[in-house]
Design a protein around this motif. Structure first.
Motif, short mmCIF file in Angstrom:
data_model
loop_
_atom_site.label_atom_id
_atom_site.label_comp_id
_atom_site.label_asym_id
_atom_site.label_seq_id
_atom_site.Cartn_x
_atom_site.Cartn_y
_atom_site.Cartn_z
N ASP A 196 0.65 -1.04 0.06
CA ASP A 196 -0.07 0.06 -0.06
C ASP A 196 1.10 1.28 -0.05
O ASP A 196 2.10 1.15 -0.20
N LEU A 197 0.12 2.41 0.02
CA LEU A 197 0.99 3.73 -0.18
C LEU A 197 1.88 3.90 0.95
O LEU A 197 3.00 4.43 0.64
N THR A 200 3.38 1.67 2.86
CA THR A 200 4.46 0.71 2.84
C THR A 200 5.37 1.18 1.90
O THR A 200 6.63 1.14 2.19
N ASP A 241 -5.12 5.83 1.39
CA ASP A 241 -5.39 4.77 0.63
C ASP A 241 -5.09 4.84 -0.76
O ASP A 241 -5.35 4.10 -1.92
N GLY A 242 -4.35 5.92 -1.13
CA GLY A 242 -3.88 6.47 -2.52
C GLY A 242 -5.00 7.05 -3.22
O GLY A 242 -4.51 7.43 -4.38
N SER A 292 -10.46 7.30 -6.94
CA SER A 292 -9.44 6.09 -6.90
C SER A 292 -8.82 5.86 -8.33
O SER A 292 -9.65 5.83 -9.28
N ALA A 309 -1.57 4.44 -8.38
CA ALA A 309 -2.01 2.97 -8.42
C ALA A 309 -1.24 2.13 -9.43
O ALA A 309 -0.88 0.93 -9.03
N LEU A 338 2.01 1.85 -7.26
CA LEU A 338 1.59 0.71 -6.29
C LEU A 338 1.70 -0.78 -6.67
O LEU A 338 2.24 -1.52 -6.31
N THR A 369 3.92 -3.88 -6.07
CA THR A 369 3.50 -5.12 -5.44
C THR A 369 4.08 -6.42 -6.44
O THR A 369 4.37 -7.31 -5.94
#
Length: 607
Positions: free
Chosen positions: A2-3, A5, A111-112, A135, A173, A176, A180
Motif C-alpha cells: 500500500d501507499l 508501505t 489509501d492512494g 481512486s 495506482a 503501487l 506489488t
C-alpha cells in the motif's frame, strides 16, 4: 503493497544487504582459490601418500562448498540489487504523483485516493462545480475499461480538478501495482536461494544453482537492461573498455546473472573470464549429470550379449551382441555427451601444483553443439611467454582432455627452458572442428568459419595483458588446426611472434612470408609415418598444392623423433621427446637452439 508501505520502504537497505551478500560471495571465492591453488597445490607438489590423497579429496569437497556459496550469494546480491532498482523506480513514480497532486492543491489520502476541491466556472445554477474523491486504476483489461469510463466522466465534469485528480490517482495506482508485482516476483526467488542442510554439494545442488541463475536472470531483465551493455560484436578493446566502465556492483551483477556472456568476451581479464566460465561449467555439469543419472534409472542396461542361434539348425552357436543393447548404448552415449569433457576440465583444475603445474584458467566454455573450451596453464595476462594451441579434426568437448594434456606437456618442457621467466600455455578449442577425417576434413569452411574467432582471441590476449612489455607469443597448431591458422592469417591478422605447425595438411597459402610473423619464425614438424600432410595438400595446400613441409614454403623444418600423426607431444623415459622439446624451445624464444633437418639434396634423384 500500500501507499504507506511503499513510502516507508528504503531501497538503500536492500542495496546494503546486496553489498553484504556480495562480500560473502567474494570471501567464498577467495577461500576457494586459496584452497585449490595454494593449499591443495602445495600438497600435490610435495606430498604423495594415501593420507594426502584423502586430504586432497576433502579439500576438493570444501572447495566445492565455497564455490557454491560464491554462486548462490552472488545471485542473492544480484536479486536484491534488481529488487532495489525496481522498488526505487516505483517510489520515484509515487513521489512524483504525490508532489504533483500537492502542487495542484489536491489531497492524497492514505489509501492512494485523491480528494479534489470544488472548481471551475459557475453553472446555470450559479454554483461552482463541487469537489470529490477518486481512486486510480493501474491497468489490465477490466481496470482499463473502468479507467476509460472514469476518464470520460471526468472529461464531462466542468470541474478541471476532477480530471487532474484522476490522472494523479492513476499514477499512484500504477506505482503501487509495480511495487506489488516486484515484491511478489522477488520474494519467492529469494526464498528459493537457499542450500540444503548438509556440507555436500551434489550434482543436484549445481543443477538447482543453474535453475536459480536462470530465474534471477529472467526476473532481473529490467535491471540488467538498465546497466551499460557489452558492445555488440565488439572488438576486445571495446569489451575491455565496457568492463572497466562498470562499477564493482555492476560487474558482480553481470557475472552472476550472465556468466556465459561475460566468460565469452575477448579482452576481459583472465581472472574474470575464469570466474564466469567456472560457474557455467559447474552448473552445466550438474544439469547434464542429473539428466544422465535419471535416464540410467529409467532405462536399465539390457544384457550386452545373447545366444547366437543358427537359423538352419536351431542350435546355439556362441554369443552375439544384443541389438537392444546397441540401441541402449547409442542413446546412453547421446545422454552422456559433454560430461567426459567437463570431467577432463575439472581434472585439470585438480592437477594444479602437480610437479609445479600452475593454476588453470578457463577462458571459454560452452557445451552447445560439439562444445567449446579454452584452458590456460598459468595466467596469460602476466606471462612472459604465451603459447596458444589449435587442435585439429575430431576435436570437441568430449575429447578435450587429450588436448589439455598436450599443452600441459608443452608447459613443463617450456618451463624447464624458460630461464626463470613465466610461461602460459593455452588450449584453444574455440571453433567447430571437422568431425571426420574423410567426410569433413577435406572442406575448408571449418577453417574459414573459425578464423575470425581465433584472430579475435589473440587480439584479446593483447588487450588484457598487464605484464609490462609485450609477451612473446607462439601459436602451435596441429593437423586441421594449421589450416585454420593459415585461413586466419589470410583473412585477418594472427597476432603472434612464432608459428609452429605439426602434421599440417596445408595452410591455404604458399609461403611462410604470408603468415603475419617475422621472416624465419615459421616452424614445421612432420614425423615419419605421418600421412596427413601428403594427403591433405590436395585440399588445403597453397598454389601448386604447397604445404609447410615443402622446402619452397620457407618454414624451418624441425627434426622429429616421434612417429605418426599424433605423436608430436610424446614423452620418453628421460623427459620430452625431441619433437616436444623443439616446440618448447620456440615457445621460450630459443628458436636458434632448435635442431633442423638438413635441406633436401636437390641432386639426390640424379645420383
Amino acid at each position: 503493497m500500500d501507499l504507506a508501505t511503499l513510502k516507508a520502504l528504503d531501497p538503500k537497505e536492500f542495496r546494503d544487504a546486496a553489498d553484504g551478500y556480495r562480500s560473502t560471495s567474494d570471501m567464498a571465492s577467495a577461500a576457494k582459490d586459496r584452497i585449490e591453488n595454494e593449499i591443495a597445490a602445495a600438497m600435490r607438489k610435495s606430498l604423495n601418500s594415501k593420507s594426502s590423497t584423502a586430504a586432497l579429496g576433502q579439500l576438493s569437497e570444501l572447495g566445492k562448498d565455497f564455490h557454491y556459496v560464491q554462486i548462490e550469494c552472488g545471485l542473492v546480491s544480484a536479486a536484491l540489487e534488481a529488487f532495489s532498482y525496481e522498488i526505487e523506480a516505483a517510489k520515484k513514480k509515487l513521489q512524483a504523483a504525490i508532489d504533483g497532486a500537492q502542487a495542484a492543491k489536491l489531497t492524497v489520502n492514505a489509501d492512494g485516493s485523491i480528494t479534489y476541491p470544488a472548481g471551475g466556472e459557475k453553472g446555470t445554477d450559479g454554483k461552482v462545480p463541487g469537489g470529490g474523491t477518486v481512486s486510480g486504476t493501474a491497468g489490465g483489461l477490466f481496470e482499463g475499461m473502468v479507467s476509460a469510463v472514469s476518464h470520460q466522466f471526468a472529461e464531462l465534469d466542468p470541474n478541471p480538478n476532477h480530471r487532474l485528480a484522476l490522472d494523479y490517482a492513476d499514477d499512484i495506482a500504477r506505482a503501487l501495482m509495480e511495487a506489488t508485482e516486484s515484491d511478489e516476483k522477488w520474494a519467492p526467488k529469494l526464498r528459493a536461494l537457499k542450500a540444503d542442510d548438509d556440507l555436500t554439494v551434489s550434482d543436484k545442488d549445481l543443477a538447482d544453482a543453474s535453475s536459480d541463475t536462470s530465474g534471477v536472470r529472467d526476473a532481473g531483465k529490467e535491471y540488467l537492461d538498465s546497466l551499460p551493455q557489452p558492445p555488440k560484436d565488439g572488438k576486445p578493446a571495446d569489451n575491455a573498455k565496457w568492463w572497466k566502465g562498470l562499477s564493482p556492483e555492476q560487474q558482480a551483477a553481470w557475472i552472476s546473472m550472465r556468466p556465459d556472456s561475460v566468460g565469452a568476451l575477448d579482452g576481459l581479464p583472465a581472472t574474470v573470464r575464469d570466474e564466469a566460465n567456472r560457474t557455467v561449467l559447474s552448473e552445466t555439469h550438474g544439469v547434464a549429470q542429473v539428466k544422465y543419472d535419471a535416464w540410467l534409472k529409467d532405462n536399465p542396461e539390457p544384457p550386452r550379449y545373447q545366444d547366437h542361434i543358427n537359423l538352419h539348425t536351431g542350435v546355439k552357436q556362441g554369443k552375439e551382441e544384443n541389438p537392444a543393447w546397441k540401441e541402449w548404448e547409442a542413446e546412453r552415449e547421446k545422454m552422456y555427451k559433454g560430461i567426459d569433457g567437463m570431467n577432463a576440465i575439472q581434472d585439470r583444475f585438480d592437477k594444479t601444483g602437480t610437479s609445479g603445474l600452475p593454476e588453470a584458467y578457463l577462458l571459454g566454455f560452452s557445451a552447445d553443439g560439439d562444445g567449446r573450451a579454452i584452458i590456460a596453464n598459468g595466467n596469460p595476462d602476466t606471462a612472459d611467454h604465451q603459447a596458444v594451441y589449435v587442435p585439429g579434426t575430431t576435436s570437441d568437448l568430449d575429447s578435450i582432455g587429450g588436448n589439455i594434456d598436450r599443452m600441459a606437456k608443452v608447459w613443463y618442457a617450456a618451463h624447464d627452458e624458460a630461464d626463470g621467466k613465466s610461461v602460459s600455455t593455452i588450449t584453444w578449442l574455440g571453433y567447430d572442428a571437422p568431425d571426420s577425417v574423410w567426410k569433413d576434413a577435406p572442406f575448408e569452411h571449418y577453417a574459414y568459419d573459425g578464423a575470425p574467432a581465433f584472430d579475435k582471441f589473440l587480439d584479446g590476449l593483447d588487450t588484457s595483458y598487464t605484464g609490462g612489455t609485450h609477451p612473446h607469443r607462439t601459436v602451435i597448431a596441429h593437423s586441421y588446426g594449421t589450416t585454420l591458422v593459415g585461413a586466419a592469417a589470410q583473412t585477418g591478422h594472427v597476432s603472434a611472434d612464432d608459428l609452429v605447425f605439426a602434421g599440417s595438411p596445408g595452410v591455404k597459402v604458399s609461403s611462410a612470408d604470408e603468415l603475419d610473423v617475422p621472416k624465419g619464425h615459421v616452424w614445421n614438424e612432420e614425423a615419419d609415418g605421418d600421412v596427413v600432410p601428403d594427403i591433405g595438400r590436395w585440399g588445403h595446400g597453397g598454389d601448386g598444392f604447397i604445404i609447410p613441409s615443402d622446402p619452397e614454403f620457407g618454414a624451418n623444418e624441425m627434426t622429429t623423433d616421434t612417429e605418426g600423426h599424433s605423436g608430436y607431444w610424446d614423452e620418453t623415459s628421460n623427459g620430452p621427446s625431441q619433437s616436444l622439446k623443439n616446440q618448447a624451445l620456440v615457445v621460450v624464444g630459443k628458436g636458434d637452439d632448435v635442431p633442423l633437418k638438413p635441406p633436401p639434396d636437390k641432386w639426390a634423384y640424379v645420383k
